[in-house]
Design an enzyme around this catalytic site. Structure first.
Site, PDB file in Angstrom:
ATOM      1  N   ASP A 255       0.811  -1.213   0.000  1.00 37.39           N
ATOM      2  CA  ASP A 255       0.000   0.000   0.000  1.00 37.39           C
ATOM      3  C   ASP A 255       0.846   1.266   0.000  1.00 37.39           C
ATOM      4  OD1 ASP A 255      -1.872  -1.973   0.383  1.00 37.39           O
ATOM      5  OD2 ASP A 255      -2.426  -1.346   2.414  1.00 37.39           O
TER       6      ASP A 255
ATOM      7  N   HIS B 236      -8.224  -0.452  -3.415  1.00 40.04           N
ATOM      8  CA  HIS B 236      -7.169  -1.351  -3.868  1.00 40.04           C
ATOM      9  C   HIS B 236      -7.637  -2.241  -5.020  1.00 40.04           C
ATOM     10  CE1 HIS B 236      -5.059  -0.790   0.285  1.00 40.04           C
ATOM     11  NE2 HIS B 236      -5.088   0.310  -0.456  1.00 40.04           N
TER      12      HIS B 236
ATOM     13  N   CYS C  84      -1.102  -8.184  -0.830  1.00 39.65           N
ATOM     14  CA  CYS C  84      -1.023  -7.017   0.056  1.00 39.65           C
ATOM     15  C   CYS C  84       0.188  -7.079   0.984  1.00 39.65           C
ATOM     16  CB  CYS C  84      -2.281  -6.924   0.918  1.00 39.65           C
ATOM     17  SG  CYS C  84      -3.823  -6.782   0.009  1.00 39.65           S
TER      18      CYS C  84
ATOM     19  N   ASP D 187      -2.890   5.222  -2.818  1.00 42.69           N
ATOM     20  CA  ASP D 187      -2.234   4.030  -2.301  1.00 42.69           C
ATOM     21  C   ASP D 187      -1.621   3.287  -3.482  1.00 42.69           C
ATOM     22  OD1 ASP D 187      -3.162   4.615   0.228  1.00 42.69           O
ATOM     23  OD2 ASP D 187      -4.121   2.671   0.554  1.00 42.69           O
TER      24      ASP D 187
ATOM     25  N   ASP E 250      -6.223  -5.082  -6.218  1.00 41.89           N
ATOM     26  CA  ASP E 250      -5.844  -6.492  -6.312  1.00 41.89           C
ATOM     27  C   ASP E 250      -6.919  -7.479  -5.880  1.00 41.89           C
ATOM     28  OD1 ASP E 250      -5.472  -5.709  -3.680  1.00 41.89           O
ATOM     29  OD2 ASP E 250      -3.315  -6.009  -3.690  1.00 41.89           O
TER      30      ASP E 250
END
Length: 387
Positions: free
Chosen positions: A123, A250, A357, A201, A252
Site C-alpha cells: 500500500d 485497492h 497485500c 495508495d 488487487d
C-alpha cells in the site's frame, strides 16, 4: 574506475540497482514482507470506516486505537511465519521492516492519531523499475508507516536504487466530502475524496511493463493519478480501470495480471465491455465465486471484502501462492495452466490483506518493455472457471 558519491559511500558507476521490478509476474528474487508486531486497530476516521466491511467496521469504531488482542495476532503470526519460510524455501530474499509500537500518538498542526500496523507494504510503496516511491496515503493512522521501512530504503538507496517520496498530504477536512455515504446497489459510484490534494495508495495500481493500470477509489483520487503520470513521464502510460465496487479500495481484489496476456477479473466489480481497449487481445480469466468463510471470528474481524481469493502472489509466470481454503480459485488456476503453491493465510485479513497485500516486489527477473500491440485487429477471450 569512475565513481559517483552517495552519502558516506561511493558506488561504482554503472552498478546494478538492487531494486528492479517492472511487472507482477517475472521470477521473484527479492521481496519485502510486512510485520504484525505492535499492531493497533486503526484509529477512527470516515475514510477508514467507509472502506471496512460489515461487522468489522462496527468493531473498529468501538476499539479504535487499542492493540489487537492475542487471539487475533497469534494465528496470523503463525501464518505469516509460514509464508516467510515458504518464500525463503523458494530461494527468494525476504526483507522485513522494523517492529514499531503503533499505539504511540502522533500529530500534525491539524490533527492527531495513533497508528495501525505495517502489515501491507504493497500500500505504502510503489516499485517502478529501479525506483521506490513512498505514496501519499490517505488514512491518517498510516501517515508515518513508511518510517518502519526506512533502514531498508536507505540500504537500497546506498546500493544504487532511486528513492522518491510523493508530496506528503495535509489530510485536512477539505480532502473529504462531508456528505459522502457509501452508495447503494444500482446507484452511481461516488468517492469520499475531493481533489484538494494528490493522494493514492500503491495498491490501487498494477504494472505491466511500460503500462500501469489504476482504479480510482476511496484512497486514490484523480489528482493522485495525475501526479504519478507526470512523475513517470513519457516512458510510461497509465490507464484507468472502471470499478463497479460500491466502496472501492485497492485493485488487487478487482483485477490483477497473472502473466503476459492473462488477466484475472472480479465478475462483480468489472464489466469486461468497459475495460481499456489496450487489454484487447489479453485472455480475461473470470475469478470463481469465493469459498465462504464459516469461522465467525474470521468473518467479523476481516478488514477485507469476500474476494480475497483473488489476492494471490505470482512467484513467476507459472507458480502462484494461494490459500488452500480457496478451493475453487485453486482449481481454476490449475485449469488455466498455473501451478498453485498452497499456504494458509486467512487470519491475515484482520490486518488488511492477503499474499499480494503483504508483500512488495523489490526485484523480479526481466526488463522493461511493452506487452501490448495495436488493438485494431485483436479480440479479447473470456475464460470462465471450470467447476
Amino acid at each position: 574506475m569512475v565513481t559517483r558519491v552517495r552519502g558516506p559511500d561511493t558506488i561504482p558507476s554503472g552498478q546494478v540497482s538492487p531494486v528492479s521490478s517492472h511487472d507482477e509476474w517475472g521470477m521473484l528474487e527479492e521481496v519485502i514482507v510486512g510485520r504484525l508486531e505492535g499492531a493497533v486497530i486503526p484509529s477512527d476516521h470516515p475514510v477508514v470506516t467507509c472502506n471496512i466491511p460489515g461487522m468489522a467496521a462496527r468493531a473498529q469504531a468501538l476499539f479504535a486505537g487499542f492493540r489487537y488482542p492475542k487471539i487475533m495476532i497469534e494465528p496470523a503470526q503463525r501464518e505469516l511465519d509460514g509464508f516467510v519460510a515458504l518464500l525463503q524455501s523458494l530461494g527468494i530474499i525476504v526483507r522485513r521492516p522494523d517492529a514499531v509500537d503503533h499505539r504511540k500518538r502522533f500529530s500534525t498542526p491539524e490533527w492527531s492519531s495513533r497508528g495501525f500496523c505495517n502489515s501491507c507494504p504493497r500500500d505504502s510503496m510503489l516499485v517502478i523499475g529501479d525506483e521506490i516511491i513512498e505514496t501519499p496515503m490517505v488514512w491518517p493512522c498510516r501517515y508515518f508507516e513508511t518510517h518502519s521501512y526506512r533502514p531498508i530504503l536507505k540500504d537500497y538507496f546506498q546500493r544504487g536504487a532511486r528513492w522518491t517520496s510523493a508530496p506528503r498530504p495535509q489530510l485536512t477536512d477539505e480532502l473529504f466530502d462531508p456528505e459522502f455515504r457509501v452508495p447503494k446497489k444500482g446507484e452511481p459510484i461516488s468517492y469520499i475524496l475531493t481533489e484538494f490534494e494528490p493522494v493514492f495508495d500503491a495498491a490501487d495500481f498494477f504494472r505491466c511493463g511500460r503500462d500501469l493500470f489504476v482504479t480510482r477509489s476511496n484512497v486514490t483520487n484523480a489528482s493522485g493519478i495525475e501526479w504519478l503520470r507526470r512523475h513517470l513521464g513519457d516512458g510510461y502510460r497509465i490507464h484507468e480501470i472502471e470499478s463497479c465496487c460500491l466502496n472501492p479500495m485497492h485493485i488487487d481484489t478487482t483485477i490483477l495480471p497473472l502473466g503476459p496476456g492473462k488477466i484475472l477479473i472480479n465478475p462483480e466489480y468489472i464489466d469486461v465491455d468497459h475495460l481499456p481497449a489496450i487489454l484487447k487481445g489479453w485472455d480475461i480469466l473470470v475469478a470463481p465465486e469465493p469459498d465462504p468463510i464459516t469461522d465467525p471470528m474470521l468473518r467479523i474481524t476481516s478488514l477485507c471484502g469476500k474476494w480475497l481469493n483473488m489476492n494471490v502472489l505470482m512467484v513467476d509466470e507459472k507458480r502462484v501462492i494461494v490459500d488452500p481454503h480457496h478451493i475453487a480459485m485453486t482449481r481454476a488456476l490449475e485449469n488455466w495452466g498455473f501451478e498453485p503453491i498452497l499456504c494458509e493465510f486467512l487470519h491475515y485479513a484482520a490486518f488488511g490483506g492477503g499474499f499480494h497485500c503483504a508483500t512488495l516486489d523489490v526485484r523480479r527477473r526481466g526488463t522493461l518493455k511493452s506487452y501490448f500491440e495495436p488493438t485494431s485487429n485483436t479480440s479479447r477471450r473470456t475464460v470462465l472457471p471450470k467447476w
